[in-house]
Design a protein around this motif. Structure first.
Motif, PDB file in Angstrom:
ATOM      1  N   ASN A 160      -2.338  -8.330 -13.453  1.00 35.34           N
ATOM      2  CA  ASN A 160      -1.860  -6.932 -13.560  1.00 35.34           C
ATOM      3  C   ASN A 160      -1.605  -6.336 -12.295  1.00 35.34           C
ATOM      4  N   PRO A 161       0.239  -5.394 -12.586  1.00 33.44           N
ATOM      5  CA  PRO A 161       0.418  -4.701 -10.943  1.00 33.44           C
ATOM      6  C   PRO A 161      -1.002  -3.013 -11.739  1.00 33.44           C
ATOM      7  N   ASP A 162      -1.838  -2.959 -12.420  1.00 33.78           N
ATOM      8  CA  ASP A 162      -1.769  -2.072 -12.911  1.00 33.78           C
ATOM      9  C   ASP A 162      -3.418  -1.555 -12.501  1.00 33.78           C
ATOM     10  N   SER A 163      -3.627  -3.268 -12.033  1.00 32.89           N
ATOM     11  CA  SER A 163      -5.448  -3.460 -11.792  1.00 32.89           C
ATOM     12  C   SER A 163      -5.547  -3.684  -9.894  1.00 32.89           C
ATOM     13  N   THR A 164      -4.517  -3.798  -9.588  1.00 32.23           N
ATOM     14  CA  THR A 164      -4.617  -3.600  -7.993  1.00 32.23           C
ATOM     15  C   THR A 164      -3.752  -3.157  -7.273  1.00 32.23           C
ATOM     16  N   ALA A 165      -4.012  -2.774  -6.162  1.00 38.51           N
ATOM     17  CA  ALA A 165      -2.489  -1.638  -4.882  1.00 38.51           C
ATOM     18  C   ALA A 165      -1.380  -3.556  -4.902  1.00 38.51           C
ATOM     19  N   MET A 166      -2.463  -4.818  -4.592  1.00 40.27           N
ATOM     20  CA  MET A 166      -1.680  -5.612  -4.145  1.00 40.27           C
ATOM     21  C   MET A 166      -1.778  -6.770  -5.512  1.00 40.27           C
ATOM     22  N   PRO A 167      -0.452  -6.620  -6.261  1.00 39.49           N
ATOM     23  CA  PRO A 167      -0.759  -7.818  -7.335  1.00 39.49           C
ATOM     24  C   PRO A 167      -0.413  -8.966  -7.646  1.00 39.49           C
ATOM     25  N   VAL A 168       0.645  -9.403  -6.119  1.00 35.26           N
ATOM     26  CA  VAL A 168       0.459 -10.642  -5.434  1.00 35.26           C
ATOM     27  C   VAL A 168       0.503 -11.248  -4.656  1.00 35.26           C
ATOM     28  N   GLY A 187      -5.246 -20.221   0.101  1.00 33.88           N
ATOM     29  CA  GLY A 187      -5.031 -21.703   0.027  1.00 33.88           C
ATOM     30  C   GLY A 187      -5.350 -22.486  -1.124  1.00 33.88           C
ATOM     31  N   THR A 188      -5.670 -24.124  -0.382  1.00 30.18           N
ATOM     32  CA  THR A 188      -5.324 -24.619  -1.618  1.00 30.18           C
ATOM     33  C   THR A 188      -7.189 -25.430  -1.057  1.00 30.18           C
ATOM     34  N   PHE A 189      -7.615 -25.214  -0.238  1.00 30.31           N
ATOM     35  CA  PHE A 189      -9.610 -25.625  -0.246  1.00 30.31           C
ATOM     36  C   PHE A 189      -9.816 -24.896  -1.149  1.00 30.31           C
ATOM     37  N   THR A 190     -11.300 -26.109  -1.297  1.00 29.29           N
ATOM     38  CA  THR A 190     -12.331 -25.328  -2.503  1.00 29.29           C
ATOM     39  C   THR A 190     -12.753 -23.490  -2.217  1.00 29.29           C
ATOM     40  N   HIS A 191     -13.458 -23.380  -1.185  1.00 26.83           N
ATOM     41  CA  HIS A 191     -13.611 -21.855  -0.763  1.00 26.83           C
ATOM     42  C   HIS A 191     -11.998 -20.677  -0.974  1.00 26.83           C
ATOM     43  N   ASP A 192     -11.244 -21.598  -0.662  1.00 26.10           N
ATOM     44  CA  ASP A 192     -10.164 -20.737  -1.298  1.00 26.10           C
ATOM     45  C   ASP A 192      -9.746 -20.447  -2.436  1.00 26.10           C
ATOM     46  N   LEU A 193     -10.105 -21.268  -3.478  1.00 23.26           N
ATOM     47  CA  LEU A 193      -9.717 -21.173  -5.114  1.00 23.26           C
ATOM     48  C   LEU A 193     -10.731 -20.777  -5.545  1.00 23.26           C
ATOM     49  N   ASN A 194     -12.293 -20.956  -4.422  1.00 25.80           N
ATOM     50  CA  ASN A 194     -13.524 -19.439  -4.807  1.00 25.80           C
ATOM     51  C   ASN A 194     -13.415 -18.139  -4.851  1.00 25.80           C
ATOM     52  N   ASP A 195     -12.207 -18.324  -3.656  1.00 21.80           N
ATOM     53  CA  ASP A 195     -11.549 -16.696  -3.009  1.00 21.80           C
ATOM     54  C   ASP A 195     -10.854 -16.057  -4.606  1.00 21.80           C
ATOM     55  N   LEU A 196      -9.685 -17.118  -4.683  1.00 17.60           N
ATOM     56  CA  LEU A 196      -8.935 -17.016  -5.912  1.00 17.60           C
ATOM     57  C   LEU A 196     -10.058 -16.765  -7.727  1.00 17.60           C
ATOM     58  N   ALA A 197     -11.104 -17.620  -7.572  1.00 20.99           N
ATOM     59  CA  ALA A 197     -11.838 -16.895  -8.917  1.00 20.99           C
ATOM     60  C   ALA A 197     -12.266 -16.131  -8.555  1.00 20.99           C
ATOM     61  N   VAL A 198     -13.182 -15.049  -7.569  1.00 18.71           N
ATOM     62  CA  VAL A 198     -13.739 -13.915  -7.281  1.00 18.71           C
ATOM     63  C   VAL A 198     -12.430 -12.554  -7.047  1.00 18.71           C
ATOM     64  N   TRP A 199     -11.405 -12.753  -6.796  1.00 18.16           N
ATOM     65  CA  TRP A 199     -10.737 -12.061  -7.414  1.00 18.16           C
ATOM     66  C   TRP A 199      -9.614 -11.801  -8.266  1.00 18.16           C
ATOM     67  N   PHE A 200      -9.596 -12.423  -8.719  1.00 17.19           N
ATOM     68  CA  PHE A 200      -9.399 -12.618 -10.044  1.00 17.19           C
ATOM     69  C   PHE A 200     -10.486 -11.470 -11.052  1.00 17.19           C
TER      70      PHE A 200
END
Length: 173
Positions: free
Chosen positions: A34-42, A46-59
């Protein structure tokens, strides 16, 4: 008589403001919140496990509770499993159904469009069996492949025996 503007979707009610979406790729995933939740909404991940964990933390930091992901291949499976482990409600979506709108040709716009559709509740999730059933299916597929490979190897051995011993026409099983 003036025509009413439909910009902003006045007839649609947002049912999931904490929705996010991911446009799954082979080398990179584009995620939108949601654009209201952060300055950079998109953002790209990457596709590696640590990237996916970073994605989950960002979410999690953006307050996301539900994630829709679109993919045409098998690249969505690791992302699905990791996000599910992090406690998100993950909905796999057939990319063909979500991308039939003209003008959205980049991964960034696709991710934003998927998030918007998901926030209005307009995406239907694809069937995904429970983890135990998916594991059993994987074992059954592997067993089927091994049986097929064994049959092919037996045929190769029979051919070699026939080629070197023309009088042998059949090998006893």
């Amino acid at each position: 008589m003036a025509k009413e503007s439909t910009g902003g979707h006045p007839d649609l009610k947002m049912v999931n403001p904490s929705a996010a979406a991911i446009d799954i790729g082979s080398k990179m995933h584009m995620a939108a919140v949601n654009p209201d939740s952060t300055a950079m909404p998109v953002r790209a991940f990457g596709t590696f496990t640590h990237d996916l964990n970073d994605l989950a933390v960002w979410f999690r930091s953006c307050g996301v509770t539900s994630v829709a992901m679109a993919s045409t291949g098998v690249y969505w499976i690791p992302a699905f499993e990791i996000l599910e482990q992090h406690g998100f409600n993950v909905i796999p979506v057939n990319a063909r159904y979500a991308k039939n709108v003209p003008g959205r040709k980049t991964d960034v716009s696709d991710a934003g469009w998927l998030r918007q559709l998901h926030s209005y509740g307009l995406l239907r999730g694809s069937f995904r069996p429970e983890a135990e059933i998916a594991t059993l299916q994987a074992y059954m597929r592997q067993r089927e492949r091994l049986v097929e490979y064994a049959a092919a190897h037996i045929q190769h051995m029979q051919k070699v025996l026939v080629d070197f011993h023309p009088e042998v026409t059949r090998v006893a099983a």
